[in-house]
Write an enzyme that holds these catalytic residues in place. Structure first.
Site, PDB file in Angstrom:
ATOM      1  N   ASP A  83       0.851  -1.186   0.000  1.00  0.00           N
ATOM      2  CA  ASP A  83       0.000   0.000   0.000  1.00  0.00           C
ATOM      3  C   ASP A  83       0.894   1.246   0.000  1.00  0.00           C
ATOM      4  O   ASP A  83       1.870   1.317   0.761  1.00  0.00           O
ATOM      5  CB  ASP A  83      -0.867  -0.040   1.275  1.00  0.00           C
ATOM      6  CG  ASP A  83      -1.972   1.005   1.283  1.00  0.00           C
ATOM      7  OD1 ASP A  83      -2.379   1.452   0.195  1.00  0.00           O
ATOM      8  OD2 ASP A  83      -2.440   1.357   2.389  1.00  0.00           O
ATOM      9  N   HIS A  84       0.565   2.220  -0.827  1.00  0.00           N
ATOM     10  CA  HIS A  84       1.295   3.500  -0.881  1.00  0.00           C
ATOM     11  C   HIS A  84       2.814   3.362  -0.926  1.00  0.00           C
ATOM     12  O   HIS A  84       3.531   3.958  -0.095  1.00  0.00           O
ATOM     13  CB  HIS A  84       0.910   4.398   0.303  1.00  0.00           C
ATOM     14  CG  HIS A  84      -0.508   4.866   0.250  1.00  0.00           C
ATOM     15  ND1 HIS A  84      -0.945   5.844  -0.613  1.00  0.00           N
ATOM     16  CD2 HIS A  84      -1.612   4.459   0.936  1.00  0.00           C
ATOM     17  CE1 HIS A  84      -2.246   6.034  -0.452  1.00  0.00           C
ATOM     18  NE2 HIS A  84      -2.683   5.195   0.475  1.00  0.00           N
ATOM     19  N   GLU A 142      -1.850   6.058  -8.802  1.00  0.00           N
ATOM     20  CA  GLU A 142      -2.847   7.020  -8.302  1.00  0.00           C
ATOM     21  C   GLU A 142      -2.691   8.344  -9.040  1.00  0.00           C
ATOM     22  O   GLU A 142      -1.579   8.781  -9.337  1.00  0.00           O
ATOM     23  CB  GLU A 142      -2.659   7.246  -6.793  1.00  0.00           C
ATOM     24  CG  GLU A 142      -3.604   8.320  -6.237  1.00  0.00           C
ATOM     25  CD  GLU A 142      -3.638   8.401  -4.710  1.00  0.00           C
ATOM     26  OE1 GLU A 142      -3.552   7.350  -4.044  1.00  0.00           O
ATOM     27  OE2 GLU A 142      -3.749   9.516  -4.187  1.00  0.00           O
ATOM     28  N   GLY A 233      -9.173   5.530   1.480  1.00  0.00           N
ATOM     29  CA  GLY A 233      -9.884   6.253   2.521  1.00  0.00           C
ATOM     30  C   GLY A 233     -11.344   5.837   2.576  1.00  0.00           C
ATOM     31  O   GLY A 233     -12.238   6.669   2.749  1.00  0.00           O
ATOM     32  N   SER A 235     -12.984   3.767   4.693  1.00  0.00           N
ATOM     33  CA  SER A 235     -13.605   3.287   5.934  1.00  0.00           C
ATOM     34  C   SER A 235     -14.914   4.034   6.159  1.00  0.00           C
ATOM     35  O   SER A 235     -15.036   5.215   5.827  1.00  0.00           O
ATOM     36  CB  SER A 235     -12.672   3.518   7.129  1.00  0.00           C
ATOM     37  OG  SER A 235     -11.748   2.448   7.209  1.00  0.00           O
ATOM     38  N   ASN A 275     -10.245   0.312  -0.085  1.00  0.00           N
ATOM     39  CA  ASN A 275      -9.215   0.267   0.972  1.00  0.00           C
ATOM     40  C   ASN A 275      -9.772   0.581   2.360  1.00  0.00           C
ATOM     41  O   ASN A 275     -10.368   1.639   2.574  1.00  0.00           O
ATOM     42  CB  ASN A 275      -8.133   1.298   0.671  1.00  0.00           C
ATOM     43  CG  ASN A 275      -7.194   0.838  -0.428  1.00  0.00           C
ATOM     44  OD1 ASN A 275      -7.478  -0.103  -1.148  1.00  0.00           O
ATOM     45  ND2 ASN A 275      -6.068   1.516  -0.553  1.00  0.00           N
TER      46      ASN A 275
HETATM   47  P1  13P Z   1      -9.098   4.397   5.787  1.00  0.00           P
HETATM   48  O1  13P Z   1      -8.243   5.242   6.681  1.00  0.00           O
HETATM   49  O2  13P Z   1     -10.357   5.080   5.395  1.00  0.00           O
HETATM   50  O3  13P Z   1      -9.347   3.043   6.344  1.00  0.00           O
HETATM   51  O4  13P Z   1      -8.286   4.186   4.411  1.00  0.00           O
HETATM   52  C1  13P Z   1      -7.266   3.243   4.317  1.00  0.00           C
HETATM   53  C2  13P Z   1      -6.506   3.363   3.034  1.00  0.00           C
HETATM   54  O5  13P Z   1      -6.906   4.016   2.082  1.00  0.00           O
HETATM   55  C3  13P Z   1      -5.237   2.647   2.957  1.00  0.00           C
HETATM   56  O6  13P Z   1      -4.553   2.892   1.770  1.00  0.00           O
HETATM   57  O1  G3H Z   2      -2.550   4.551   3.838  1.00  0.00           O
HETATM   58  C1  G3H Z   2      -2.985   4.571   4.955  1.00  0.00           C
HETATM   59  C2  G3H Z   2      -3.190   3.386   5.772  1.00  0.00           C
HETATM   60  O2  G3H Z   2      -4.178   3.645   6.708  1.00  0.00           O
HETATM   61  C3  G3H Z   2      -1.897   2.901   6.382  1.00  0.00           C
HETATM   62  O3  G3H Z   2      -1.569   3.604   7.501  1.00  0.00           O
HETATM   63  O4  G3H Z   2       0.877   4.119   7.235  1.00  0.00           O
HETATM   64  O5  G3H Z   2      -0.243   4.152   9.488  1.00  0.00           O
HETATM   65  O6  G3H Z   2       0.185   2.009   8.319  1.00  0.00           O
HETATM   66  P1  G3H Z   2      -0.095   3.475   8.172  1.00  0.00           P
HETATM   67 ZN    ZN Z   3      -4.650   4.841   0.984  1.00  0.00          ZN
END
Ligand code: 13P
Ligand code: G3H
Ligand code: ZN
Length: 351
Positions: A83-84, A142, A233, A235, A275
């Site tokens: 992720d990212h 992205e 994002g 959630s 996500n």
């Molecule tokens: P949330 O913070 O909304 O759960 O998003 C998580 C996310 O996008 C991780 O890449």
């Molecule tokens: O990209 C955002 C996710 O919620 C991951 O968060 O970098 O704190 O693990 P984190």
């Molecule tokens: Zn994210």
């Protein structure tokens, strides 16, 4: 069931009009909860690790935990996703640790704070695609910048993200730019910005069309009808989970997430990967706090982490069902990374 690529999962999701939740993981209980839920409803799943998660658990431990837990659920196709990723090097090191998919997030430069412009983003993403596809791994890119359409604030969480004010235009993914980015990079999936942001505090009230720009997604979809979109994002920050946290000693400011029915609307417009991190954090924290409130004398971690695992599994199960992923595990043909590499290479040669 082998660990599969993002491409295989999202192609299937697109063919059958559903989306797959991508849950962020950092530890054993989270991985177990997600896989137990996926198995219970026969859903494919994406487990993703941020750079923070990789350094918290350690690459070797995290990869081994995911693989060994996956072995217990042979009927659940699972994608292991970075992720990212902040650089090509981060993405390559994830693949070397067994990740079958990576996100190259070139909307920010490698420091995770400075905005990356279109040329920078395209160049690092294209480079990642070239390397990842050679070994059969998938790539998510992205375009646009996550952040609040209410405040114009780019979002920074845990030190990651642009801190400052952006215009509405900067914050929203532009359909033309999205189309050229997909063409110029060859990504398998595209994360888009439509007003969502990471963390619990996404909106100051239930979002509407101004603050959560689903109409923008419709325009992007008009330009890219065959692209798999990713909603970061995502959630929902349910009130019920907030209540458990706050009635057991936790403190939260007023918090609004993305309602599940809005996510369902996004799924109808081509979002295939959703996500979720914050909701799992809330479910876990609430369950642990509740055990401590009810039984302050408790100090066996299995007691409170066991409750946390149950709470997370129940949340995951609900998301699999609502996103339409339940029941689809068995329809997915799983290919080896070698076969995926052959397919990717053949596609490039044809282009
Ligand atoms: P949330 O913070 O909304 O759960 O998003 C998580 C996310 O996008 C991780 O890449
Ligand atoms: O990209 C955002 C996710 O919620 C991951 O968060 O970098 O704190 O693990 P984190
Ligand atoms: Zn994210």
């Amino acid at each position: 069931m082998p660990i599969v690529t993002l491409r295989e999962l999202l192609d299937h999701a697109a063919e059958h009009d559903y989306a797959i939740p991508a849950f962020n993981v950092n530890n054993m209980e989270q991985i177990q909860a997600i896989l137990e839920a996926a198995n219970a409803v026969s859903a494919p799943v994406i487990l993703q690790a941020s750079r923070g998660a990789r350094s918290y658990a350690g690459d070797t431990v995290l990869a081994a935990l995911i693989r060994s837990t996956s072995n217990m659920y042979p009927n659940v196709p699972l994608c292991m996703h970075q992720d990212h990723g902040n650089s090509v090097a981060t993405c390559v090191s994830a693949i070397r640790h067994g990740f079958t998919s990576v996100m190259m997030d070139g909307t920010l430069q490698a420091d995770g704070k400075t905005l990356g412009d279109y040329d920078y983003n395209t160049s690092v993403t294209r480079e990642t695609v070239k390397i990842a596809h050679m070994v059969g791994a998938s790539v998510e890119g992205e375009i646009g910048h996550l952040g609040s359409l209410e405040t114009g604030q780019g979002e920074a969480e845990d030190g990651h993200g642009f801190e400052g004010t952006l215009t509405r235009d900067d914050l929203l993914t532009k359909p033309d730019e999205a189309a050229s980015f997909v063409r110029d990079t060859g990504v398998d999936a595209l994360a888009i910005a439509i007003g969502t942001s990471h963390g619990a505090y996404k909106f100051s009230r239930k979002p509407d069309g101004e603050t959560l720009a689903i109409a923008q997604l419709e325009k992007i979809r008009g330009r890219l009808p065959d692209t798999h979109f990713v909603l970061h994002g995502a959630s929902s920050v349910p009130e019920s989970l907030q209540d458990i946290v706050t009635s057991n000693g936790g403190e939260l400011r007023p918090a609004f997430g993305v309602p599940v029915e809005e996510i369902e609307a996004c799924i109808r417009l081509g979002v295939r990967k959703v996500n979720i991190d914050t909701d799992l954090r809330l479910a876990m924290t609430g369950a642990i706090r509740r055990v401590f409130t009810k039984t302050p004398e408790e100090f066996d971690p299995r007691k409170y982490l066991g409750e946390a695992r149950k709470a997370m599994a129940s949340l995951c199960r609900e998301r699999f069902e609502r996103f339409g992923a339940a029941g689809h595990a068995r329809g997915i043909t799983c290919l080896s990374m070698d076969e995926m590499a052959r397919r990717y290479t053949a596609k490039t040669a044809d282009a």
